[in-house]
Design an enzyme around this catalytic site. Sequence first.
Site, mmCIF file in Angstrom:
data_model
loop_
_atom_site.group_PDB
_atom_site.id
_atom_site.type_symbol
_atom_site.label_atom_id
_atom_site.label_comp_id
_atom_site.label_asym_id
_atom_site.label_seq_id
_atom_site.Cartn_x
_atom_site.Cartn_y
_atom_site.Cartn_z
ATOM 1 N N GLY A 15 0.812 -1.207 0.000
ATOM 2 C CA GLY A 15 0.000 0.000 0.000
ATOM 3 C C GLY A 15 0.845 1.257 0.000
ATOM 4 N N GLY A 17 -0.551 4.348 0.409
ATOM 5 C CA GLY A 17 -1.314 5.420 1.024
ATOM 6 C C GLY A 17 -0.429 6.148 2.023
ATOM 7 N N PHE A 18 -1.043 6.872 2.935
ATOM 8 C CA PHE A 18 -0.253 7.635 3.902
ATOM 9 C C PHE A 18 0.640 6.724 4.747
ATOM 10 C CE2 PHE A 18 -3.790 10.671 3.207
ATOM 11 C CZ PHE A 18 -3.034 11.777 2.830
ATOM 12 N N GLY A 19 0.092 5.604 5.233
ATOM 13 C CA GLY A 19 0.864 4.715 6.085
ATOM 14 C C GLY A 19 2.050 4.105 5.370
ATOM 15 N N VAL A 83 -1.885 -7.274 -3.471
ATOM 16 C CA VAL A 83 -1.533 -8.439 -2.646
ATOM 17 C C VAL A 83 -2.815 -9.176 -2.299
ATOM 18 C CG1 VAL A 83 -0.590 -9.194 -0.432
ATOM 19 C CG2 VAL A 83 0.556 -7.391 -1.735
ATOM 20 N N GLU A 178 -18.653 17.740 3.156
ATOM 21 C CA GLU A 178 -17.903 18.465 2.127
ATOM 22 C C GLU A 178 -18.534 18.280 0.756
ATOM 23 O OE1 GLU A 178 -13.474 18.376 4.232
ATOM 24 O OE2 GLU A 178 -14.156 16.672 3.022
ATOM 25 N N ASP A 315 -5.567 2.299 8.405
ATOM 26 C CA ASP A 315 -6.918 1.737 8.429
ATOM 27 C C ASP A 315 -6.939 0.218 8.528
ATOM 28 O OD1 ASP A 315 -8.037 4.257 8.214
ATOM 29 O OD2 ASP A 315 -8.113 4.211 6.032
ATOM 30 N N ALA A 326 -5.934 10.282 8.273
ATOM 31 C CA ALA A 326 -4.607 10.289 7.674
ATOM 32 C C ALA A 326 -3.492 10.316 8.716
ATOM 33 C CB ALA A 326 -4.472 11.476 6.727
ATOM 34 N N GLN A 327 -3.678 11.089 9.789
ATOM 35 C CA GLN A 327 -2.615 11.221 10.772
ATOM 36 C C GLN A 327 -2.315 9.901 11.487
ATOM 37 O OE1 GLN A 327 -0.248 13.272 11.807
ATOM 38 N NE2 GLN A 327 -0.723 14.573 10.058
#
Length: 478
Positions: A15, A17-19, A83, A178, A315, A326-327
């Site tokens: 992945g 993403g952010f992580g 994966v 939003e 996540d 995200a944090q």
Amino acid sequence: MAERTAHRHRVVVVGAGFGGLFATKALKNADVDITLINGTAYHLFQPLLYQVATGILSEGEIAPPIREILRRQDNVDVKLGWVTDVDVEAKKVKVEAPSISYEVDYDTLIVGAGASQSYFGNDQFADHAPGMKSIDDALELRARIFGAFEIADLQSDPAEQERWMTFVVVGAGPTGVEMAGQIAELAHRNLVGQFKHIDTRKARVILIDAVDAVLKTFGDRLSTHALRQLHLLGVEVELETKVVDVDATGIEVETKRGHERIESMTKMWAAGVAAPPLARKLAAAAGAQTDRAGRIMVEPDCTLPGHPEIFAVGDMMALDRLPGVAQVAIQSGKHAADQIKRRLKNKETGQKFEYFDKGSMATVSRLHAVASVGKVHLSGFIGWLMWLAVHLLYLVGFKNRFTAVVHWFVSFLGRGRSERVATFQQSYARMAIREYGDPFERRRALEAAEAAKAAADGALPEAAPAEAERTTAVSSRR
């Protein structure tokens, strides 16, 4: 890129993403070889997907190429693929990519494959109410939203006009708020006067949630402020309302008033998230437990029980009821990288992951946002400035930051939307894929069938690849 050596510690990151991305970057100077596997060739800045869907930003501005981001990091090998399984005994991951399958060995595994949209057991809703988890979702919604106004302009029947000009957003969390706010801005500000046969200001934007407050996790004060602003925008907010069915032309709900149907051609789902199927597969293979959302229950240091060589971040993990933001992904990814570096230096490991909450924020309308940072609660223009600064900080790449600012200037200070291109292909791709399937999957199935037939006949399947190529080419032209 530098040559790899056989003795280096092998880290596989699943992945981007952010992580996964922040874990990879944190290992830049470590004595490791990293294989980063991701289902797309880009890193997606998910918090701004709704702006792609509503014509503010282009997809390229929130999805920079992974190889470009990591071009100066020599210890990374980026691979495309999904994966599908993990062999925890042999320490290897199994990967599927278009037209090919492969395996990658690891000494340490970091899994940060993100989350998928949850329809709470009603996955059939996705055909008529796309979520907001991918570029494909955002482009499909953009085509549906702008297309709805175009088709409404062609209608002579007032009832049909109203159906095409009714937009329903399910889920009153940050994404739903939003999205509803931006559709209302489009209808009541940006598109006014551009159509001859409809008044876009008569469009209905309906925000639905089963809970009793919008932005419930932000606290009563900011929740009330956001609700008031939504009402000023003309958004109809229906709380304590449960969705029971979604079809092509409408949505059915249960409210305190009873069962109701809302006629609408354009629906969007932002009501829940769940871990991807890989989480349950990995948990089963490692003997770990999962929570109701499918996330893996990890040890305090983000490792799987009994498997200190496997980290689940963002996540994918269930730990201390941390939110899926995200944090959490960024900080848990960095924590996993730090643990790896400590192990390589023979230092003590197993330190608990300590999450530092940097707050939550959401835009409600043009130049108006709410932000909750510790005991500080901001709203209005000041909240929007904080939202602007934080999103610019984490948006990858100077070029993307610069063009995003330009497009925000055009959209928020002017009346234009710089990204209004929408195609029929974007609108109908989901249904086409469901109808015709994945051409690469069909090719693999054809090859397997030919091989099985050849084995039964005692002959080699020489014609199978050519036939498979022809089948794939034909299907791709449909």
